[in-house]
Design an enzyme around this catalytic site. Structure first.
Site, PDB file in Angstrom:
ATOM      1  N   HIS A 121       0.815  -1.225   0.000  1.00 39.57           N
ATOM      2  CA  HIS A 121       0.000   0.000   0.000  1.00 39.57           C
ATOM      3  C   HIS A 121       0.845   1.270   0.000  1.00 39.57           C
ATOM      4  O   HIS A 121       0.313   2.361  -0.217  1.00 39.57           O
ATOM      5  CB  HIS A 121      -0.924   0.032   1.223  1.00 39.57           C
ATOM      6  CG  HIS A 121      -1.987  -1.020   1.216  1.00 39.57           C
ATOM      7  ND1 HIS A 121      -2.893  -1.151   0.181  1.00 39.57           N
ATOM      8  CD2 HIS A 121      -2.291  -2.003   2.109  1.00 39.57           C
ATOM      9  CE1 HIS A 121      -3.707  -2.171   0.448  1.00 39.57           C
ATOM     10  NE2 HIS A 121      -3.358  -2.704   1.605  1.00 39.57           N
ATOM     11  N   ASP A 157      -2.577 -10.690  -2.499  1.00 44.92           N
ATOM     12  CA  ASP A 157      -3.122 -10.200  -1.233  1.00 44.92           C
ATOM     13  C   ASP A 157      -4.597  -9.837  -1.452  1.00 44.92           C
ATOM     14  O   ASP A 157      -4.996  -9.483  -2.565  1.00 44.92           O
ATOM     15  CB  ASP A 157      -2.323  -8.964  -0.807  1.00 44.92           C
ATOM     16  CG  ASP A 157      -2.696  -8.454   0.577  1.00 44.92           C
ATOM     17  OD1 ASP A 157      -1.959  -8.754   1.532  1.00 44.92           O
ATOM     18  OD2 ASP A 157      -3.722  -7.750   0.700  1.00 44.92           O
ATOM     19  N   HIS A 159      -6.136  -7.287  -0.588  1.00 41.48           N
ATOM     20  CA  HIS A 159      -6.312  -5.856  -0.856  1.00 41.48           C
ATOM     21  C   HIS A 159      -5.584  -5.447  -2.145  1.00 41.48           C
ATOM     22  O   HIS A 159      -4.568  -6.051  -2.493  1.00 41.48           O
ATOM     23  CB  HIS A 159      -5.756  -5.026   0.303  1.00 41.48           C
ATOM     24  CG  HIS A 159      -6.394  -5.318   1.622  1.00 41.48           C
ATOM     25  ND1 HIS A 159      -5.867  -6.224   2.522  1.00 41.48           N
ATOM     26  CD2 HIS A 159      -7.525  -4.827   2.182  1.00 41.48           C
ATOM     27  CE1 HIS A 159      -6.649  -6.274   3.588  1.00 41.48           C
ATOM     28  NE2 HIS A 159      -7.661  -5.445   3.416  1.00 41.48           N
ATOM     29  N   ASP A 242      -4.144 -12.861   3.658  1.00 40.21           N
ATOM     30  CA  ASP A 242      -5.471 -12.383   4.060  1.00 40.21           C
ATOM     31  C   ASP A 242      -6.526 -12.722   3.005  1.00 40.21           C
ATOM     32  O   ASP A 242      -7.712 -12.457   3.210  1.00 40.21           O
ATOM     33  CB  ASP A 242      -5.471 -10.879   4.360  1.00 40.21           C
ATOM     34  CG  ASP A 242      -4.790 -10.041   3.297  1.00 40.21           C
ATOM     35  OD1 ASP A 242      -4.403 -10.588   2.245  1.00 40.21           O
ATOM     36  OD2 ASP A 242      -4.639  -8.828   3.523  1.00 40.21           O
TER      37      ASP A 242
END
Ligand SMILES: [Zn+2]
Length: 335
Positions: A121, A157, A159, A242
């Site tokens: 991120h 991931d 996200h 995740d």
């Protein structure tokens, strides 16, 4: 196959009640010695290595705020810093560089940087989303500096890796392919995020509960054509566990067998297209059992294991229909 790994647990990078905590690795640590891989020592990344991705003002600002004002929260995700976070983040990036260079030099066939804090991120001018420096992007830029011409990052991931996308947006030597749950943090990653970078910035936004079957379809219908079109000389993988169905903060549907399958296919694609050069880098994953099983799946894939890997954790949920979404992605990019 020979596999290297680095391990940066950053035990002092911790904040009360925060999911991105050292305890994420508690079940992985006792297993590390059992994986068929050789540990490399890591040294902190140098400022010039970090600055291939991040602006100097972010680096100096972070150092000052960690040394003088930590602990504290620096964005709404929330992303926290402690007194050690700057040094921890430099070591996580350095450990990722060590893996990538060991593979580039031919010292090892492939590698896994098991590091925290995570990175995908973190944008060129902003740390965010539990991430301080973008480990995988720093390694990709380093590979270019060492002479490679094309590097692909695949990010599974849960996200969207907005930071990696932002870093790669205008660099035609770098490609980014992300699968992620749509509608959660950070809100980026729709199919048409980067209209000027078709076939190079490829986003696959997914509905909740998309799992093992979906990811098998994505590998065949999207990842393989991207690899064939871009022809990377090395692949890096943002491995976030995740995307497991019982992660506490997301709602995708992979099992450990699913992590093995996609990781194995990525290792095979690397073997077919870039001399086997592939480096996995830990991103998220907030259930310690899933992190340990997911890392086990990655090490098994890197070792070239052919039989299925099963931790006995199939998703209890039915997968949504995704074929039309995958077709939409393919159409947008012209595959
Ligand atoms: Zn994540």
């Amino acid at each position: 196959m020979s596999t290297a790994y680095t391990f940066v647990p950053s035990p002092e990078h911790e904040y009360p009640d925060h999911p991105e905590r050292p305890g994420r690795l508690d079940e992985l640590i006792p297993k590390l010695d059992s994986f068929p891989a050789q540990r490399l020592e890591a040294v902190p990344a140098k400022q010039e290595e970090i600055s291939r991705v991040h602006v100097p003002r972010l680096i100096t600002g972070l150092e000052r705020v960690c040394r003088e004002q930590a602990p504290g929260i620096i964005d709404y995700a929330p992303t926290y810093i402690t007194r050690t976070s700057f040094d921890d983040a430099l070591l996580a990036a350095g450990a990722t560089l060590a893996c990538a260079r060991a593979v580039m030099d031919g010292e090892f066939d492939n590698a896994f940087a098991v590091v925290r804090p995570p990175g995908h991120h973190a944008e060129p001018d902003k740390s965010m989303g539990f991430c301080i420096f973008n480990n995988v992007a720093v390694a990709a830029r380093d590979a270019l500096a060492q002479g490679l011409e094309r590097v692909l990052v695949v990010d599974y991931d849960a996200h969207h890796g907005n930071g990696t996308q932002a870093a790669f947006l205008d660099d035609e030597r770098l490609a980014y392919l992300s699968t992620h749950q749509w509608g959660i943090y950070p809100g980026t990653g729709w199919i048409n995020d980067a209209p000027h970078a078709k076939k190079r910035i490829v986003n696959v936004p997914l509905p909740a509960f998309a799992g093992d079957q979906t990811f098998a379809r994505i590998t065949d219908k999207i990842i393989q054509p991207v690899v064939e079109a871009f022809r990377p000389q090395m692949m890096l993988v943002s491995a976030g566990f995740d995307a497991h169905w019982n992660d506490p903060i997301t709602a995708l549907g992979l099992s450990s067998a699913g992590f093995f399958h996609i990781s194995k296919r990525l290792v095979e694609l690397a073997r077919e297209h870039c001399g086997g050069k592939i480096v996995f880098v830990l991103e998220g994953g907030y259930n310690p059992t899933n992190v340990a099983n997911g890392a086990g799946a990655v090490f098994a894939a890197l070792a070239g294991r052919t039989q299925e890997f099963d931790a006995g954790d199939p998703s209890p949920r039915r997968e949504p229909e995704v074929e039309s979404r995958l077709d939409e992605v393919r159409r947008w990019h012209g595959f």
